[in-house]
Enzyme design. Structure first.
Site, PDB file in Angstrom:
ATOM      1  N   ARG A  10       0.842  -1.205   0.000  1.00  0.00           N
ATOM      2  CA  ARG A  10       0.000   0.000   0.000  1.00  0.00           C
ATOM      3  C   ARG A  10       0.879   1.257   0.000  1.00  0.00           C
ATOM      4  O   ARG A  10       0.526   2.272  -0.608  1.00  0.00           O
ATOM      5  CB  ARG A  10      -0.964   0.023   1.174  1.00  0.00           C
ATOM      6  CG  ARG A  10      -0.273  -0.026   2.540  1.00  0.00           C
ATOM      7  CD  ARG A  10      -1.257   0.260   3.658  1.00  0.00           C
ATOM      8  NE  ARG A  10      -0.702  -0.071   4.973  1.00  0.00           N
ATOM      9  CZ  ARG A  10      -1.097   0.495   6.109  1.00  0.00           C
ATOM     10  NH1 ARG A  10      -2.049   1.414   6.100  1.00  0.00           N
ATOM     11  NH2 ARG A  10      -0.567   0.130   7.247  1.00  0.00           N
ATOM     12  N   GLU A  58     -18.525   4.608  -1.660  1.00  0.00           N
ATOM     13  CA  GLU A  58     -17.675   3.958  -2.666  1.00  0.00           C
ATOM     14  C   GLU A  58     -18.381   3.808  -4.014  1.00  0.00           C
ATOM     15  O   GLU A  58     -17.760   3.892  -5.059  1.00  0.00           O
ATOM     16  CB  GLU A  58     -17.228   2.572  -2.163  1.00  0.00           C
ATOM     17  CG  GLU A  58     -16.342   2.611  -0.917  1.00  0.00           C
ATOM     18  CD  GLU A  58     -17.131   2.808   0.374  1.00  0.00           C
ATOM     19  OE1 GLU A  58     -18.381   2.768   0.306  1.00  0.00           O
ATOM     20  OE2 GLU A  58     -16.503   2.986   1.436  1.00  0.00           O
ATOM     21  N   PHE A  83     -14.298  -2.918   0.038  1.00  0.00           N
ATOM     22  CA  PHE A  83     -15.282  -1.924  -0.374  1.00  0.00           C
ATOM     23  C   PHE A  83     -15.140  -1.555  -1.844  1.00  0.00           C
ATOM     24  O   PHE A  83     -16.121  -1.267  -2.517  1.00  0.00           O
ATOM     25  CB  PHE A  83     -15.171  -0.696   0.541  1.00  0.00           C
ATOM     26  CG  PHE A  83     -15.056  -1.082   1.997  1.00  0.00           C
ATOM     27  CD1 PHE A  83     -14.024  -0.592   2.791  1.00  0.00           C
ATOM     28  CD2 PHE A  83     -15.944  -1.995   2.559  1.00  0.00           C
ATOM     29  CE1 PHE A  83     -13.901  -0.990   4.124  1.00  0.00           C
ATOM     30  CE2 PHE A  83     -15.830  -2.402   3.883  1.00  0.00           C
ATOM     31  CZ  PHE A  83     -14.803  -1.896   4.666  1.00  0.00           C
ATOM     32  N   HIS A 109      -5.369  -3.302   1.517  1.00  0.00           N
ATOM     33  CA  HIS A 109      -5.847  -4.129   2.638  1.00  0.00           C
ATOM     34  C   HIS A 109      -6.540  -5.390   2.137  1.00  0.00           C
ATOM     35  O   HIS A 109      -7.580  -5.813   2.664  1.00  0.00           O
ATOM     36  CB  HIS A 109      -6.798  -3.327   3.534  1.00  0.00           C
ATOM     37  CG  HIS A 109      -6.108  -2.194   4.251  1.00  0.00           C
ATOM     38  ND1 HIS A 109      -5.554  -1.128   3.589  1.00  0.00           N
ATOM     39  CD2 HIS A 109      -5.875  -1.988   5.569  1.00  0.00           C
ATOM     40  CE1 HIS A 109      -4.998  -0.295   4.470  1.00  0.00           C
ATOM     41  NE2 HIS A 109      -5.166  -0.797   5.680  1.00  0.00           N
ATOM     42  N   ASP A 117      -8.603  -5.738  12.413  1.00  0.00           N
ATOM     43  CA  ASP A 117      -9.947  -5.267  12.036  1.00  0.00           C
ATOM     44  C   ASP A 117     -10.926  -6.430  11.900  1.00  0.00           C
ATOM     45  O   ASP A 117     -12.125  -6.271  12.093  1.00  0.00           O
ATOM     46  CB  ASP A 117      -9.900  -4.481  10.719  1.00  0.00           C
ATOM     47  CG  ASP A 117      -9.666  -2.991  10.926  1.00  0.00           C
ATOM     48  OD1 ASP A 117      -9.483  -2.276   9.924  1.00  0.00           O
ATOM     49  OD2 ASP A 117      -9.682  -2.550  12.094  1.00  0.00           O
ATOM     50  N   ARG A 167      -1.700  -4.462   3.518  1.00  0.00           N
ATOM     51  CA  ARG A 167      -1.430  -3.593   4.666  1.00  0.00           C
ATOM     52  C   ARG A 167      -0.085  -3.916   5.291  1.00  0.00           C
ATOM     53  O   ARG A 167       0.597  -3.024   5.801  1.00  0.00           O
ATOM     54  CB  ARG A 167      -2.537  -3.766   5.704  1.00  0.00           C
ATOM     55  CG  ARG A 167      -2.287  -3.023   7.018  1.00  0.00           C
ATOM     56  CD  ARG A 167      -3.452  -3.216   7.979  1.00  0.00           C
ATOM     57  NE  ARG A 167      -3.256  -2.446   9.198  1.00  0.00           N
ATOM     58  CZ  ARG A 167      -3.000  -2.977  10.395  1.00  0.00           C
ATOM     59  NH1 ARG A 167      -2.920  -4.289  10.544  1.00  0.00           N
ATOM     60  NH2 ARG A 167      -2.841  -2.196  11.443  1.00  0.00           N
TER      61      ARG A 167
END
Lengths: 313, 281
Positions: A10, A58, A83, A109, A117, A167
């Protein structure tokens, strides 16, 4: 052993966007309130007037990217893979894929290495979703060098591209002079006993697995297959022909991703036994990334063990 | 506009309506109701309001139109054909297996179509992207998007509205076709979107409400919209679904049904009579 440099792809995404942004005026970046995490924030800092936050919306963001592309801008629409590819799937399919617009989607991610998460954010279905869209190019780079090259290659090609980043900071193993080509896999280690085809963070694990297997007298071919669509059919067939058995490795469900893409090629062109290593049709859960990867078998030790058993040694 | 100009637009609207009947009849499928309710707006946009050139459908300086309520492709196609983007004779090939006139707007096959649409709620977002891009690059293109009053049940429409106001897109004008009907009945009964004006105002739009079949009112509204600064515009048009085809008017059943041969004859004869009436004005 010397310390291996580690970079999260990322971060590579953000850095590559800034580099391209310096060169190309028509490059713009969209985000959905995740600029800090997706690292488009570094582009925003460098070119604030070319970064458009769309907020937590999104679907709207993807279609805005589509609209911008019809006006000559090259938009990189960014969010977490869940998303970008998940929530806005239909927008990507109907407003970007169907008209074949020049929009690039940065899904960060990806996979279970999202970590703490937990399941709602751990997207293991994005390869499956994106590769089912006609005309979509789907790329999951294996390290910082390849990721930066992939972003550049995505900008340079005409048409929609889905790029998946992670990530977690992962080892850099490509040399700076590595030449990345969309649709072309690379043989990292030649072999004859089994071919291990991997992408993303699993490629470095596969390289380690190759070394472990070598210590046990097993000569594995290790292939990095960053482009899932269009997949390098020629290389897949050549590897199957040479080794007779394939093990695929991805930080993604065993359903619909790299593994099944390889299976699809081989079952029609050269039926070959394939063992898929991935997330076994289950949801992830919270935990530190490294521990999760071990727990889900997405690690060198498991790849080596699976490969060894698969070839009956 | 002058009396002559208005008369001309009214005559063109009759022809656009005939094209809608020709195409849906030829297709044996399609959406006449919502195409007919928006006919005056289609006509005004393509014959008066928008800066376009049928000889150069991809001219970069052109204004853009996104048919967010994409199923009313028959209305858009008929207006485009009448305006000279492609032959009117091709309209009856709508939805045929080998036709470039796809059932929902296709920007890659139909000259004059600025965006492929069909899945409700997405076109308006695309229009926002176009308007944002124009502002970002300092261009003067205006962007228009036509939505349905059922379509605004889609949450994405409100994401788009929020972003249009946030980015102060005064080069964007949306039109909401309030014919009060959707597939399953009156919009108020299915999932009430009312109050439409109040919602759009709350989302930061300059809003006008007009009779969507009155060219004087349409002209005044679009002229006013051009003067709005710092916020996007919305024009809510009050219309009759199936307008000017007697048996289709205000009937949800004609949302997505094509006229059969007898119905085709009746519709065409009514529209021809209307055209004669207009020309005799």
């Amino acid at each position: 052993m010397a310390d291996v440099k580690k970079v999260a792809t990322r971060d590579s995404y953000g850095a590559a966007l800034v580099e391209l942004g310096q060169k190309y005026d028509n490059l713009v970046v969209l985000d959905a309130d995740l600029a800090g995490a997706t690292k488009t924030g570094v582009f925003k800092k460098a070119f604030p007037e070319r970064h458009f936050d769309c907020g937590i919306a999104e679907a709207n963001m993807m279609c805005i990217a589509a609209g911008m592309s019809t006006m000559g801008l090259v938009a990189f629409a960014s969010s977490f893979a869940m998303f970008a590819a998940g929530r806005a799937y239909e927008q990507v399919r109907n407003s970007i894929g169907y008209p074949h617009l020049n929009v690039k989607i940065g899904g960060t991610h990806g996979g279970i290495s999202v970590g703490e998460d937990g399941a709602s954010h751990q997207c293991c279905e994005d390869f499956a979703l994106m590769r089912s869209i006609p005309g979509m190019t789907v790329i999951c780079p294996a390290d910082d060098v390849e990721a930066r090259a992939a972003v550049k290659a995505a900008y340079e090609m005409e048409g929609p591209v889905y790029l998946r980043f992670g990530r977690l900071a992962i080892p850099v193993f490509h040399d700076e002079d590595y030449i990345f080509e969309i649709g072309k896999g690379e043989i990292l280690r030649d072999g004859t006993d089994v071919a291990i085809i991997a992408n993303g963070l699993m490629t470095y694990e596969a390289i380690q697995a190759g070394e472990m297997l070598a210590e046990q007298g097993i000569n594995a071919m290790i292939i990095n297959m960053a482009t899932i669509k269009p997949i390098d059919e020629e290389l897949v067939i050549a590897a199957a022909k040479k080794c007779g058995k394939i093990v695929t490795c991805e930080e993604h469900s065993v359903i619909g991703g790299l593994g099944e893409a390889v299976c699809s090629v081989l079952s029609e062109k050269l039926p070959t036994p394939v063992k898929r290593i991935g997330v076994n049709d289950e949801f992830g859960h919270s935990g530190p990334a490294a521990a999760l990867l071990k727990q889900f078998g997405l690690c060198a030790e498991n790849i080596a063990a699976v490969a060894k058993e698969f070839i009956g040694k | 506009m002058t009396f002559e100009q208005k008369k001309e637009l009214m005559a063109i609207a009759c022809k656009v309506r005939m094209g809608i009947i020709e195409s849906t009849h030829g297709a044996k499928a399609g959406h006449p109701g919502g195409s007919l309710s928006a006919t005056e707006v289609f006509t005004y946009l393509y014959f008066k309001e928008m800066n376009i050139d049928p000889a150069n459908p991809k001219w970069e300086g052109r204004d853009r139109f996104v048919l967010s309520k994409g199923h009313t492709a028959p209305g858009l196609y008929s207006a485009l054909a009448e305006r000279g983007f492609f032959p009117v004779e091709d309209l009856p090939t709508l939805r045929h297996i080998d036709s470039y006139l796809q059932g929902h707007p296709n920007m890659n096959t139909v000259p004059g179509v600025d965006m492929s649409t069909g899945s409700l709620g997405q076109g308006i977002s695309v229009a926002v992207g176009m308007a944002l891009a124009a502002k970002h690059t300092g261009k003067t293109n205006r962007v228009y998007s036509l939505l349905g009053d059922g379509e605004i049940q889609e949450g994405q429409v409100w994401e788009a509205c929020m972003s249009a106001a946030h980015y102060k897109l005064d080069n964007l004008c949306i039109i909401v076709d309030n014919n009060d009907l959707q597939i399953d009945g009156r919009v108020g009964d299915v999932m009430s979107p009312y109050p439409i004006v109040g919602k759009l105002e709350a989302f930061g739009f300059d809003v006008q409400t007009i009779d969507g079949h009155d060219f004087d009112a349409i002209e005044a509204a679009f002229n006013k919209a051009r003067t709005v600064k710092g916020k996007p515009s919305a024009i809510v048009i009050k219309t009759t679904k199936g307008k000017d085809v007697s048996y289709m008017e205000d009937d949800a059943g004609w949302h997505g049904k094509a006229p059969n041969d007898a119905e085709y004859e009746q519709a065409m004869s009514e529209l021809k009579a209307k055209l004669a009436e207009v020309e005799a004005m």
